[in-house]
Scaffold this active site. Structure first.
Site, mmCIF file in Angstrom:
data_model
loop_
_atom_site.group_PDB
_atom_site.id
_atom_site.type_symbol
_atom_site.label_atom_id
_atom_site.label_comp_id
_atom_site.label_asym_id
_atom_site.label_seq_id
_atom_site.Cartn_x
_atom_site.Cartn_y
_atom_site.Cartn_z
ATOM 1 N N HIS A 1 0.875 -1.249 -0.038
ATOM 2 C CA HIS A 1 -0.092 -0.023 -0.007
ATOM 3 C C HIS A 1 0.948 1.182 0.006
ATOM 4 O O HIS A 1 0.607 2.294 -0.595
ATOM 5 C CB HIS A 1 -0.890 -0.096 1.246
ATOM 6 C CG HIS A 1 -1.936 -1.048 1.466
ATOM 7 N ND1 HIS A 1 -2.184 -1.752 2.212
ATOM 8 C CD2 HIS A 1 -2.994 -1.356 0.219
ATOM 9 C CE1 HIS A 1 -3.210 -2.385 2.306
ATOM 10 N NE2 HIS A 1 -3.598 -2.395 0.890
ATOM 11 N N LYS B 1 -18.947 -4.692 9.494
ATOM 12 C CA LYS B 1 -17.547 -5.768 9.656
ATOM 13 C C LYS B 1 -17.100 -5.163 10.865
ATOM 14 O O LYS B 1 -16.872 -4.019 11.241
ATOM 15 C CB LYS B 1 -16.853 -5.730 8.654
ATOM 16 C CG LYS B 1 -17.221 -6.349 7.504
ATOM 17 C CD LYS B 1 -16.305 -6.041 6.343
ATOM 18 C CE LYS B 1 -15.790 -7.589 5.604
ATOM 19 N NZ LYS B 1 -14.680 -7.280 4.638
ATOM 20 N N ARG C 1 -2.605 -5.958 -7.979
ATOM 21 C CA ARG C 1 -1.715 -6.954 -7.646
ATOM 22 C C ARG C 1 -1.551 -7.983 -8.595
ATOM 23 O O ARG C 1 -0.676 -8.613 -9.182
ATOM 24 C CB ARG C 1 -1.729 -7.435 -6.634
ATOM 25 C CG ARG C 1 -1.491 -6.942 -5.441
ATOM 26 C CD ARG C 1 -1.948 -7.151 -3.845
ATOM 27 N NE ARG C 1 -3.264 -7.827 -3.948
ATOM 28 C CZ ARG C 1 -3.887 -8.440 -3.030
ATOM 29 N NH1 ARG C 1 -3.431 -9.175 -2.235
ATOM 30 N NH2 ARG C 1 -5.253 -8.495 -3.246
ATOM 31 N N SER D 1 -3.465 -7.367 2.865
ATOM 32 C CA SER D 1 -3.886 -7.143 4.408
ATOM 33 C C SER D 1 -4.636 -8.600 5.082
ATOM 34 O O SER D 1 -4.270 -9.054 6.120
ATOM 35 C CB SER D 1 -4.951 -6.139 4.732
ATOM 36 O OG SER D 1 -4.370 -5.050 4.360
#
Length: 162
Positions: free
Chosen positions: A17, A41, A90, A128
């Site tokens: 990041h 969440k 990615r 992450s």
């Protein structure tokens, strides 16, 4: 002046990041990193801590600021007069997902463009969720996240063990 936004949960922020933030900060006059709050969440790290860790991680970038938000990214961008959203990619899988997101953003707010930055190959496997999983099995996350993040995660683990 061109203001760009890079949004995500950043739970936790990774060196991948930070690499994207560094490169985007060179491309735009201002970059706002937005930590997305998803009320449905429970994050690994609290939102306030993610914001603070991001601020520490990008403190060397003078044209970058960090904020949090909840709601549509298009609303945030309009409020902050940003016209570009930056997304790190990615893999082809990321591209497929982000392409659909970019089309939806374009539908909602035609004035907003999306810029994709390819992740450096040495960070292409870092995510992450992967960091959280590795850490949960006591694997070393050294070199995959900023030092302040590694330290915060170690402190969290130590508090939970008590």
């Amino acid at each position: 002046m061109t203001r760009a936004v890079c949004s995500g949960s950043f739970d936790p922020v990774t060196n991948g990041h930070v690499d994207v933030f560094e490169r985007a900060s060179q491309m735009f006059d201002e970059l706002i990193i937005c930590v997305f709050q998803n009320p449905s969440k429970r994050g690994f790290l609290p939102i306030e801590q993610r914001v603070e860790l991001l601020r520490q991680s990008v403190s060397h970038l003078p044209n970058v600021q960090v904020k949090s938000f909840s709601g549509l990214i298009t609303e945030f961008m309009r409020k902050h007069e940003a016209k570009v959203i930056v997304r790190g990619i990615r893999s082809v899988k990321d591209l497929e997902y982000e392409e659909n997101e970019a089309y939806m953003i374009r539908h909602i707010a035609p004035e907003i463009d999306t810029v994709f930055l390819l992740t450096r190959p040495d960070y292409s496997y870092v995510s992450s969720s992967g960091i959280r999983e590795l850490f949960s099995f006591n694997g070393s996350i050294h070199g995959l996240v900023p030092e302040c993040v590694e330290q915060a995660m170690i402190e969290l683990q130590q508090r939970e063990r008590k």
